[in-house]
Each structure stands twice: as structure tokens, then as C-alpha cells.
Design a protein around this motif. Structure first.
Motif, PDB file in Angstrom:
ATOM      1  N   LYS A  56      11.554  35.846 -23.422  1.00  0.00           N
ATOM      2  CA  LYS A  56      11.434  36.900 -24.429  1.00  0.00           C
ATOM      3  C   LYS A  56      10.304  36.566 -25.401  1.00  0.00           C
ATOM      4  O   LYS A  56      10.055  35.398 -25.661  1.00  0.00           O
ATOM      5  CB  LYS A  56      12.753  37.017 -25.213  1.00  0.00           C
ATOM      6  N   PRO A  57       9.624  37.590 -25.933  1.00  0.00           N
ATOM      7  CA  PRO A  57       9.882  39.036 -25.794  1.00  0.00           C
ATOM      8  C   PRO A  57       9.127  39.697 -24.644  1.00  0.00           C
ATOM      9  O   PRO A  57       9.028  40.918 -24.616  1.00  0.00           O
ATOM     10  CB  PRO A  57       9.383  39.577 -27.135  1.00  0.00           C
ATOM     11  N   ASP A  58       8.602  38.918 -23.700  1.00  0.00           N
ATOM     12  CA  ASP A  58       8.007  39.525 -22.506  1.00  0.00           C
ATOM     13  C   ASP A  58       9.068  40.412 -21.836  1.00  0.00           C
ATOM     14  O   ASP A  58      10.228  40.016 -21.717  1.00  0.00           O
ATOM     15  CB  ASP A  58       7.555  38.418 -21.542  1.00  0.00           C
ATOM     16  N   PRO A  59       8.715  41.595 -21.372  1.00  0.00           N
ATOM     17  CA  PRO A  59       9.718  42.515 -20.819  1.00  0.00           C
ATOM     18  C   PRO A  59      10.119  42.237 -19.373  1.00  0.00           C
ATOM     19  O   PRO A  59      10.922  42.986 -18.801  1.00  0.00           O
ATOM     20  CB  PRO A  59       9.022  43.875 -20.912  1.00  0.00           C
ATOM     21  N   LEU A  60       9.597  41.170 -18.766  1.00  0.00           N
ATOM     22  CA  LEU A  60       9.817  40.967 -17.335  1.00  0.00           C
ATOM     23  C   LEU A  60      11.298  40.869 -16.978  1.00  0.00           C
ATOM     24  O   LEU A  60      11.720  41.370 -15.927  1.00  0.00           O
ATOM     25  CB  LEU A  60       9.067  39.726 -16.855  1.00  0.00           C
ATOM     26  N   MET A  61      12.111  40.218 -17.828  1.00  0.00           N
ATOM     27  CA  MET A  61      13.552  40.142 -17.528  1.00  0.00           C
ATOM     28  C   MET A  61      14.131  41.533 -17.288  1.00  0.00           C
ATOM     29  O   MET A  61      14.862  41.764 -16.320  1.00  0.00           O
ATOM     30  CB  MET A  61      14.310  39.494 -18.697  1.00  0.00           C
ATOM     31  N   LEU A  62      13.836  42.448 -18.201  1.00  0.00           N
ATOM     32  CA  LEU A  62      14.380  43.798 -18.078  1.00  0.00           C
ATOM     33  C   LEU A  62      13.736  44.552 -16.924  1.00  0.00           C
ATOM     34  O   LEU A  62      14.419  45.300 -16.209  1.00  0.00           O
ATOM     35  CB  LEU A  62      14.204  44.550 -19.395  1.00  0.00           C
ATOM     36  N   VAL A 114      17.204  51.395 -11.837  1.00  0.00           N
ATOM     37  CA  VAL A 114      17.570  52.121 -13.047  1.00  0.00           C
ATOM     38  C   VAL A 114      16.311  52.340 -13.886  1.00  0.00           C
ATOM     39  O   VAL A 114      15.516  51.410 -14.079  1.00  0.00           O
ATOM     40  CB  VAL A 114      18.617  51.343 -13.877  1.00  0.00           C
ATOM     41  N   ALA A 115      16.126  53.549 -14.368  1.00  0.00           N
ATOM     42  CA  ALA A 115      14.959  53.880 -15.185  1.00  0.00           C
ATOM     43  C   ALA A 115      15.103  53.277 -16.580  1.00  0.00           C
ATOM     44  O   ALA A 115      16.224  53.067 -17.064  1.00  0.00           O
ATOM     45  CB  ALA A 115      14.805  55.393 -15.287  1.00  0.00           C
ATOM     46  N   PRO A 116      13.992  52.997 -17.273  1.00  0.00           N
ATOM     47  CA  PRO A 116      14.063  52.355 -18.587  1.00  0.00           C
ATOM     48  C   PRO A 116      14.965  53.072 -19.586  1.00  0.00           C
ATOM     49  O   PRO A 116      15.706  52.423 -20.334  1.00  0.00           O
ATOM     50  CB  PRO A 116      12.600  52.355 -19.065  1.00  0.00           C
ATOM     51  N   ASN A 161       9.175  46.498 -25.617  1.00  0.00           N
ATOM     52  CA  ASN A 161       8.093  46.251 -24.663  1.00  0.00           C
ATOM     53  C   ASN A 161       8.404  46.829 -23.283  1.00  0.00           C
ATOM     54  O   ASN A 161       7.485  47.157 -22.521  1.00  0.00           O
ATOM     55  CB  ASN A 161       7.826  44.750 -24.540  1.00  0.00           C
ATOM     56  N   ALA A 162       9.696  46.907 -22.953  1.00  0.00           N
ATOM     57  CA  ALA A 162      10.106  47.448 -21.655  1.00  0.00           C
ATOM     58  C   ALA A 162      10.387  48.937 -21.705  1.00  0.00           C
ATOM     59  O   ALA A 162      10.784  49.524 -20.689  1.00  0.00           O
ATOM     60  CB  ALA A 162      11.358  46.707 -21.172  1.00  0.00           C
ATOM     61  N   ALA A 163      10.194  49.558 -22.877  1.00  0.00           N
ATOM     62  CA  ALA A 163      10.464  50.987 -23.086  1.00  0.00           C
ATOM     63  C   ALA A 163      11.938  51.319 -22.898  1.00  0.00           C
ATOM     64  O   ALA A 163      12.298  52.417 -22.463  1.00  0.00           O
ATOM     65  CB  ALA A 163       9.595  51.843 -22.162  1.00  0.00           C
ATOM     66  N   CYS A 164      12.810  50.348 -23.253  1.00  0.00           N
ATOM     67  CA  CYS A 164      14.253  50.543 -23.173  1.00  0.00           C
ATOM     68  C   CYS A 164      14.840  50.705 -24.579  1.00  0.00           C
ATOM     69  O   CYS A 164      14.393  50.051 -25.520  1.00  0.00           O
ATOM     70  CB  CYS A 164      14.930  49.340 -22.521  1.00  0.00           C
ATOM     71  N   PRO A 165      15.862  51.524 -24.735  1.00  0.00           N
ATOM     72  CA  PRO A 165      16.583  51.570 -26.004  1.00  0.00           C
ATOM     73  C   PRO A 165      17.284  50.238 -26.276  1.00  0.00           C
ATOM     74  O   PRO A 165      17.521  49.442 -25.362  1.00  0.00           O
ATOM     75  CB  PRO A 165      17.605  52.694 -25.797  1.00  0.00           C
ATOM     76  N   SER A 166      17.625  50.019 -27.538  1.00  0.00           N
ATOM     77  CA  SER A 166      18.313  48.774 -27.895  1.00  0.00           C
ATOM     78  C   SER A 166      19.327  49.022 -29.000  1.00  0.00           C
ATOM     79  O   SER A 166      19.274  50.033 -29.709  1.00  0.00           O
ATOM     80  CB  SER A 166      17.315  47.708 -28.353  1.00  0.00           C
ATOM     81  N   VAL A 167      20.234  48.067 -29.129  1.00  0.00           N
ATOM     82  CA  VAL A 167      21.177  47.992 -30.251  1.00  0.00           C
ATOM     83  C   VAL A 167      21.108  46.573 -30.788  1.00  0.00           C
ATOM     84  O   VAL A 167      21.154  45.603 -30.019  1.00  0.00           O
ATOM     85  CB  VAL A 167      22.619  48.325 -29.812  1.00  0.00           C
ATOM     86  N   GLY A 168      20.980  46.445 -32.102  1.00  0.00           N
ATOM     87  CA  GLY A 168      20.976  45.135 -32.735  1.00  0.00           C
ATOM     88  C   GLY A 168      22.336  44.782 -33.280  1.00  0.00           C
ATOM     89  O   GLY A 168      23.069  45.660 -33.758  1.00  0.00           O
ATOM     90  N   VAL A 169      22.683  43.513 -33.201  1.00  0.00           N
ATOM     91  CA  VAL A 169      23.926  43.031 -33.818  1.00  0.00           C
ATOM     92  C   VAL A 169      23.548  42.077 -34.941  1.00  0.00           C
ATOM     93  O   VAL A 169      22.672  41.230 -34.782  1.00  0.00           O
ATOM     94  CB  VAL A 169      24.875  42.372 -32.795  1.00  0.00           C
ATOM     95  N   SER A 170      24.198  42.243 -36.083  1.00  0.00           N
ATOM     96  CA  SER A 170      23.786  41.511 -37.289  1.00  0.00           C
ATOM     97  C   SER A 170      24.527  40.206 -37.494  1.00  0.00           C
ATOM     98  O   SER A 170      24.238  39.475 -38.437  1.00  0.00           O
ATOM     99  CB  SER A 170      24.019  42.396 -38.520  1.00  0.00           C
ATOM    100  N   TYR A 171      25.494  39.890 -36.613  1.00  0.00           N
ATOM    101  CA  TYR A 171      26.350  38.726 -36.820  1.00  0.00           C
ATOM    102  C   TYR A 171      25.848  37.475 -36.101  1.00  0.00           C
ATOM    103  O   TYR A 171      26.560  36.473 -36.027  1.00  0.00           O
ATOM    104  CB  TYR A 171      27.790  39.043 -36.383  1.00  0.00           C
ATOM    105  N   GLY A 172      24.614  37.529 -35.574  1.00  0.00           N
ATOM    106  CA  GLY A 172      24.068  36.405 -34.825  1.00  0.00           C
ATOM    107  C   GLY A 172      23.007  35.645 -35.583  1.00  0.00           C
ATOM    108  O   GLY A 172      23.178  35.299 -36.755  1.00  0.00           O
TER     109      GLY A 172
END
Length: 219
Positions: free
Chosen positions: A143-149, A158-160, A178-189
Motif C-alpha cells: 500500500k498505497p499501490d493499488p495492485l492488491m485491489l 469484479v469491477a472497481p 488509486n484503484a478507483a474503488c469506494p472505501s470506508v474508514g474506521v477511526s478506532y485503529g
């Protein structure tokens, strides 16, 4: 009947599903001191969580010369192994994953851990059977390279826009962007949620319960 918005949900591991942030911070600090470096601050050590191990240690301990990186990595692994049995899933993770599987979502892990490290922890919490796929930092780009996704999208066709990345760091959310995917952040980490805004997550949650509720409505 609820219509799925996302076919594949990819989770970061440490700090998102696994309550390991505090111990990882202390292990990074101890390893750095062991090899003669200056102890990183809590903030500096937490910032690198989610990156590949050597990338993370080099960033957290900039005064440690490259020739000491192997020893630095070995000392980190030593300290982490001592605390392995102290780590656990966040409360509510198992019901969350069960609910998503019941709705037919594909589930994956996209992590800065090594393949060996992820396999060991998945076995310890008996979750290997839950995840349909996974990618680790030592077998693809970190990360944050998008290759994993990109690789997970290719694996499951599956489409981005049908992939959701869930993570606790800016590295996770930047990878999704970077992968043009939606995301959700968690604040407890590991990272403060104020840093998430620029990375345009769909939502930021403050507990696993909130993540569960949001995903069952919006996932």
C-alpha cells in the motif's frame, strides 16, 4: 429484499478487524531501540501500520542505517511473537463477517502483513474459511499501490465500483482511491480520522457496531 451495492468487500487486517495497533506500536519502538535507533513516537510508529514490514520500519526509524534493517526486522518479529497470544479480533467482527457472508458478499483481506503472518493469524482466530481471497505485502505491491485491489478484482471478475475497501489508515484509503474503488474508514485503529477526508471515503465509522450497521444498509 436488499440489493447489494458491493460484490467484494476487502478489509485491512491490523487495526480494522484485529485489535493489534497498540502492540504493533510498542514492538516497532522496542525493535528500533534494540538496534541503537531513537525510539519513535507513538504517532510515528502508528503511522506506518499497514505498510509492508521493512518499508514501515525504515520509515519509523529513519536514523537506523540500511545495513541494520535485517536486524531491525528480526527484533520486531521477536517482540511481536512474544505478544501474539495477547491479540484478538475486535468485538463484533465475527457477527459482522457472518452477516456479510450470509448476504452473499465475497470477502477478502488486503494487508501489509506477510503471507506467513496473515496465514498464522487467520489460523489462530479460525477465519481462514471465511475469506474468499487475500493479498499480502510480500507477494504483491504494498500500500498505497493499488495492485492488491487490482489483483483481487481480476481474481473475482469484479469491477472497481463493486469493490469496497475498509481500513483504518490513510494507506488503505489511498490504495482504494488509486484503484478507483469506494472505501470506508474506521477511526478506532492506527490513524486519526481527520486525515481521511481528503481521500473521500464513503463513510467513517467509530466502532465495529457502526461498521456492521452501515454495511448492512449500504453494502
Amino acid at each position: 429484499m436488499h440489493t447489494r451495492q458491493f460484490d467484494l468487500i476487502a478489509f485491512d487486517w491490523d487495526g480494522t478487524l484485529f485489535d493489534s495497533t497498540g502492540i504493533i506500536v510498542r514492538c516497532i519502538q522496542a525493535a528500533t531501540v534494540d538496534v541503537g535507533g531513537k525510539k519513535p513516537s507513538d504517532e510515528a510508529a502508528a503511522y506506518v501500520i499497514g505498510l509492508g514490514l521493512m518499508q514501515a520500519l525504515a520509515h519509523a526509524a529513519p536514523d537506523v542505517p540500511p545495513e541494520k534493517y535485517p536486524a531491525l526486522g528480526a527484533r520486531y518479529q521477536y517482540h511481536y511473537a512474544r505478544h501474539f497470544n495477547d491479540l484478538s479480533l475486535f468485538d463484533g467482527v465475527l457477527p459482522l463477517l457472518d452477516a456479510l457472508k450470509a448476504r452473499g458478499h465475497l470477502l477478502a483481506v488486503a494487508t501489509g502483513k506477510s503471507r506467513r503472518g496473515l496465514d498464522e493469524v487467520l489460523q489462530s482466530v479460525e477465519l481462514k474459511h471465511v475469506f474468499d481471497g487475500s493479498r499480502t505485502a510480500d507477494e504483491t505491491a504494498g500500500k498505497p499501490d493499488p495492485l492488491m485491489l487490482h489483483e483481487l478484482m481480476a481474481q473475482f471478475d469484479v469491477a472497481p465500483e463493486r469493490v469496497l475497501m475498509v481500513g483504518d489508515t490513510t494507506h488503505d484509503l489511498q490504495m482504494a482511491l488509486n484503484a478507483a474503488c469506494p472505501s470506508v474508514g474506521v477511526s478506532y485503529g492506527a490513524h486519526e480520522p481527520d486525515a481521511f477526508t481528503a481521500l473521500r471515503p464513503r463513510h467513517v465509522v467509530h466502532s465495529v457496531r457502526q461498521l456492521h450497521d452501515w454495511l448492512l444498509v449500504n453494502g
